[in-house]
Structure formats: C-alpha cells, structure tokens
Write a protein that holds these residues in place. Structure first.
Motif, mmCIF file in Angstrom:
data_model
loop_
_atom_site.group_PDB
_atom_site.id
_atom_site.type_symbol
_atom_site.label_atom_id
_atom_site.label_comp_id
_atom_site.label_asym_id
_atom_site.label_seq_id
_atom_site.Cartn_x
_atom_site.Cartn_y
_atom_site.Cartn_z
ATOM 1 N N TYR A 80 0.824 -1.210 0.000
ATOM 2 C CA TYR A 80 0.000 0.000 0.000
ATOM 3 C C TYR A 80 0.859 1.263 0.000
ATOM 4 C CZ TYR A 80 -4.467 2.350 0.314
ATOM 5 O OH TYR A 80 -5.588 3.104 0.022
ATOM 6 N N GLU A 81 1.851 1.265 -0.864
ATOM 7 C CA GLU A 81 2.703 2.430 -1.046
ATOM 8 C C GLU A 81 3.453 2.297 -2.374
ATOM 9 O OE1 GLU A 81 5.727 2.711 1.893
ATOM 10 O OE2 GLU A 81 6.445 0.667 1.609
ATOM 11 N N TYR A 82 4.070 3.396 -2.781
ATOM 12 C CA TYR A 82 4.848 3.380 -4.018
ATOM 13 C C TYR A 82 6.222 2.748 -3.747
ATOM 14 C CZ TYR A 82 1.525 6.137 -6.685
ATOM 15 O OH TYR A 82 0.404 6.552 -7.354
ATOM 16 N N VAL A 83 6.642 1.895 -4.664
ATOM 17 C CA VAL A 83 7.934 1.226 -4.542
ATOM 18 C C VAL A 83 8.650 1.316 -5.895
ATOM 19 C CG1 VAL A 83 7.124 -0.378 -2.773
ATOM 20 C CG2 VAL A 83 6.973 -1.026 -5.181
ATOM 21 N N ASN A 84 9.951 1.085 -5.883
ATOM 22 C CA ASN A 84 10.732 1.051 -7.118
ATOM 23 C C ASN A 84 10.970 -0.401 -7.517
ATOM 24 O OD1 ASN A 84 11.075 3.869 -7.435
ATOM 25 N ND2 ASN A 84 12.710 3.855 -5.895
ATOM 26 N N VAL A 85 10.691 -0.717 -8.765
ATOM 27 C CA VAL A 85 10.921 -2.076 -9.262
ATOM 28 C C VAL A 85 11.841 -1.993 -10.477
ATOM 29 C CG1 VAL A 85 8.677 -2.895 -8.454
ATOM 30 C CG2 VAL A 85 8.908 -2.048 -10.794
ATOM 31 N N PRO A 86 12.616 -3.035 -10.749
ATOM 32 C CA PRO A 86 13.501 -3.018 -11.929
ATOM 33 C C PRO A 86 12.697 -2.921 -13.223
ATOM 34 C CG PRO A 86 14.113 -4.772 -10.397
ATOM 35 C CD PRO A 86 12.789 -4.260 -9.947
ATOM 36 N N ALA A 87 13.159 -2.098 -14.131
ATOM 37 C CA ALA A 87 12.486 -1.961 -15.427
ATOM 38 C C ALA A 87 12.551 -3.260 -16.226
ATOM 39 C CB ALA A 87 13.119 -0.828 -16.231
ATOM 40 N N SER A 88 13.491 -4.128 -15.870
ATOM 41 C CA SER A 88 13.666 -5.397 -16.593
ATOM 42 C C SER A 88 12.580 -6.418 -16.262
ATOM 43 C CB SER A 88 15.035 -5.999 -16.279
ATOM 44 O OG SER A 88 15.179 -6.201 -14.892
ATOM 45 N N ILE A 89 11.758 -6.165 -15.237
ATOM 46 C CA ILE A 89 10.673 -7.097 -14.923
ATOM 47 C C ILE A 89 9.307 -6.468 -15.189
ATOM 48 C CG2 ILE A 89 12.061 -8.322 -13.204
ATOM 49 C CD1 ILE A 89 10.375 -6.964 -11.025
ATOM 50 N N VAL A 90 9.310 -5.333 -15.898
ATOM 51 C CA VAL A 90 8.063 -4.698 -16.329
ATOM 52 C C VAL A 90 7.822 -5.098 -17.780
ATOM 53 C CG1 VAL A 90 6.840 -2.532 -16.733
ATOM 54 C CG2 VAL A 90 8.345 -2.767 -14.746
ATOM 55 N N TYR A 91 6.689 -5.715 -18.050
ATOM 56 C CA TYR A 91 6.407 -6.282 -19.363
ATOM 57 C C TYR A 91 5.243 -5.587 -20.059
ATOM 58 C CZ TYR A 91 9.333 -10.160 -17.764
ATOM 59 O OH TYR A 91 10.380 -10.916 -17.295
ATOM 60 N N SER A 92 5.203 -5.763 -21.373
ATOM 61 C CA SER A 92 4.078 -5.291 -22.166
ATOM 62 C C SER A 92 3.941 -6.198 -23.380
ATOM 63 C CB SER A 92 4.280 -3.840 -22.604
ATOM 64 O OG SER A 92 3.142 -3.364 -23.338
ATOM 65 N N SER A 93 2.791 -6.106 -24.035
ATOM 66 C CA SER A 93 2.562 -6.808 -25.296
ATOM 67 C C SER A 93 2.892 -5.870 -26.442
ATOM 68 C CB SER A 93 1.095 -7.262 -25.387
ATOM 69 O OG SER A 93 0.711 -7.466 -26.726
ATOM 70 N N LYS A 94 3.696 -6.338 -27.407
ATOM 71 C CA LYS A 94 4.047 -5.497 -28.545
ATOM 72 C C LYS A 94 2.796 -5.028 -29.290
ATOM 73 C CE LYS A 94 8.611 -7.474 -29.572
ATOM 74 N NZ LYS A 94 9.437 -8.160 -30.592
ATOM 75 N N THR A 95 1.866 -5.952 -29.499
ATOM 76 C CA THR A 95 0.644 -5.612 -30.225
ATOM 77 C C THR A 95 -0.176 -4.590 -29.464
ATOM 78 O OG1 THR A 95 0.558 -7.821 -31.220
ATOM 79 C CG2 THR A 95 -1.473 -6.529 -31.240
ATOM 80 N N ALA A 96 -0.355 -4.816 -28.160
ATOM 81 C CA ALA A 96 -1.161 -3.900 -27.348
ATOM 82 C C ALA A 96 -0.520 -2.518 -27.271
ATOM 83 C CB ALA A 96 -1.350 -4.470 -25.947
ATOM 84 N N LEU A 97 0.803 -2.473 -27.111
ATOM 85 C CA LEU A 97 1.500 -1.186 -27.019
ATOM 86 C C LEU A 97 1.419 -0.435 -28.336
ATOM 87 C CD1 LEU A 97 3.234 0.803 -25.467
ATOM 88 C CD2 LEU A 97 5.255 -0.543 -26.068
ATOM 89 N N SER A 98 1.591 -1.161 -29.443
ATOM 90 C CA SER A 98 1.502 -0.531 -30.754
ATOM 91 C C SER A 98 0.106 0.031 -30.997
ATOM 92 C CB SER A 98 1.854 -1.553 -31.839
ATOM 93 O OG SER A 98 1.711 -0.993 -33.130
ATOM 94 N N GLU A 99 -0.929 -0.730 -30.639
ATOM 95 C CA GLU A 99 -2.313 -0.271 -30.824
ATOM 96 C C GLU A 99 -2.606 0.932 -29.951
ATOM 97 O OE1 GLU A 99 -4.716 -1.186 -32.949
ATOM 98 O OE2 GLU A 99 -3.152 -2.387 -33.908
ATOM 99 N N TRP A 100 -2.082 0.925 -28.730
ATOM 100 C CA TRP A 100 -2.300 2.058 -27.813
ATOM 101 C C TRP A 100 -1.685 3.333 -28.389
ATOM 102 C CZ3 TRP A 100 1.183 4.959 -24.729
ATOM 103 C CH2 TRP A 100 0.578 5.769 -23.755
ATOM 104 N N LEU A 101 -0.494 3.226 -28.955
ATOM 105 C CA LEU A 101 0.167 4.381 -29.560
ATOM 106 C C LEU A 101 -0.584 4.842 -30.816
ATOM 107 C CD1 LEU A 101 3.911 3.292 -29.196
ATOM 108 C CD2 LEU A 101 2.788 5.167 -27.986
ATOM 109 N N LYS A 102 -1.032 3.888 -31.633
ATOM 110 C CA LYS A 102 -1.776 4.236 -32.842
ATOM 111 C C LYS A 102 -3.075 4.948 -32.506
ATOM 112 C CE LYS A 102 -0.128 0.571 -35.949
ATOM 113 N NZ LYS A 102 -0.539 -0.656 -36.702
ATOM 114 N N ASN A 103 -3.780 4.433 -31.496
ATOM 115 C CA ASN A 103 -5.052 5.038 -31.094
ATOM 116 C C ASN A 103 -4.868 6.445 -30.557
ATOM 117 O OD1 ASN A 103 -6.479 2.749 -31.834
ATOM 118 N ND2 ASN A 103 -6.430 1.855 -29.777
#
Length: 237
Positions: free
Chosen positions: A101-124
């Motif tokens: 229940y607070e903000y924490v720092n996590v490694p960027a190397s364990i943050v994931y996304s879907s290429k298709t979803a990210l591309s569609e989000w940017l296009k939209n």
C-alpha cells in the motif's frame, strides 16, 4: 519470454536501432513520444494508461506478480525523462504496490508489455512513430536504409556462427584422429563424407542442406531449417 512480449528496458535500444540514433537521442524521442500519447488521451478525457498495458512480472518470468503492482503515466514519464538526464541510465521505475500500500521502485527489466497492445495504444493516440515496437518496416530513415536486427535473428546468427565453428573442429578431428574404435570410425567417416557434399558441383545441390546434414552427423546444434540458414547466407535480413 515469447516474441510478442517486450520488457520496458528493451524499448530504448529498440527505438535506437530502428531509427539509427544514439541512446540519448532515442531516450529523448521516447520521452516525447510517450508524452504525446498521454496528452492525446488526456485531451479526449480517456484513460491515460490502461492497467493491462504494462505489468510487473518476476525475475525470469513474465507472469503478473500477485503483489498487485500498478504503473501510472507519471511513473512512466519520469522513467523516460530520467533516461534523458546526463547520466542517461535508470534501472528502476516507481509504481504502486497494493500488497505494501505504497509506491515502490521495481527493476524496469521485470516490467512487461505486449508489442501488439502497445503498438495499438500508440496508434489510437494518433502517434505515427510506433512501427519500432512491432519491428515493421525496419529500414532506418536515419542511416541510409540500414536495418535493425531483431533479437530472434540475433539468436539465429549466434547459433549459426557457433555451429560453424564446432563443425570446423569436428571435420578437422575426423581427418586427424587415428586408431579409432568401430563406432568412432564410422562417425568420422560419416563426417568426412558429408563434408564433401558441401563442395558438390551438381546444379541442384543445396549447400545449406549439406551443412545441416553434416551438423547432424557431427551432432552439432544448428537451425533446424535449411531456409533459415539460407536466409542469412543471402543476407535477407
């Protein structure tokens, strides 16, 4: 991790390779790109960053963490802005953790996304510069048409190079070693015989298939398809 998934820390080198620019330039470009997308969604009074777009997984696993991490647009903008700083390096991103229940720092190397979803989000959002995410049309506009090589292609190149080195060793050993037992002698003979197939002058001979046949006899790991090998021999990347 499948080819469809991408880690947050991969976006910077992908953008840099695609456009043929330095990492600092890529960091600035990504920061501007993400800011443009957020402003577009803000202007339409829509959700700025869908929770499904980025998620925190684990070390070596893209499965969503049960600790309930949530990234917001401010944390993402700060991450890309930090990449633009003189140090040009940041390995962590701030996000909210429901378990603590607070903000924490996590490694960027364990943050994931879907290429298709990210591309569609940017296009939209109306962002035109999003082809780098899907690696579509990878000819660089900044470097006179040189192309970026995907991680899958790099893995194939590495496998081919290492395999060819091992084949050279095996062929050399097959010619050099004497006094072998029957099994070892048969193996050495098979290697020498199949190595000769690479030098075939027949019109219908296929050097790629000959190399893979040799690799099979020598028990050396190589790409399983002769088409993959032929692709890189012709430079079709």
């Amino acid at each position: 991790m499948t080819d469809e998934l991408i880690r947050l820390c991969d976006l910077l080198p992908m953008y840099s390779n695609y456009h043929g620019v330095s990492l600092p330039e890529a960091a600035f470009g990504l920061h501007e790109l993400m800011d443009e997308a957020f402003l577009a969604y803000l202007g339409r009074a829509e959700e700025l960053l869908p929770e499904r777009l980025f998620w925190v997984g684990g070390v070596g696993s893209s499965k969503r963490s049960v600790r309930g991490y949530v990234l917001n647009h401010e944390g993402l903008i700060k991450y890309f802005k930090a990449l633009c700083e003189p140090s040009g390096s940041t390995q962590f991103i701030s996000c909210f953790c429901h378990a603590e229940y607070e903000y924490v720092n996590v490694p960027a190397s364990i943050v994931y996304s879907s290429k298709t979803a990210l591309s569609e989000w940017l296009k939209n959002a109306g962002v035109s510069d999003c082809s780098f995410v899907l690696d579509v049309g990878i000819n660089s506009k900044e470097c006179g048409g040189s192309s970026a090589i995907s991680s899958k292609e790099l893995n194939s190149i590495s496998l081919i190079i290492n395999g060819l080195v091992e084949l050279i060793k095996e062929v050399d050993a097959a010619h050099a070693v004497q006094g072998l037992d029957a099994v070892a002698q048969n193996r050495a003979d098979a290697i020498k015989r199949r190595a000769l197939g690479i030098r075939s002058v027949r019109k219908n001979s296929n050097p790629c298939m000959a190399i893979l046949s040799l690799a099979d006899a020598a028990q050396v790991e190589m790409p399983k398809s002769h088409k993959t090998l032929g692709k890189f021999m012709k430079g079709d990347i």
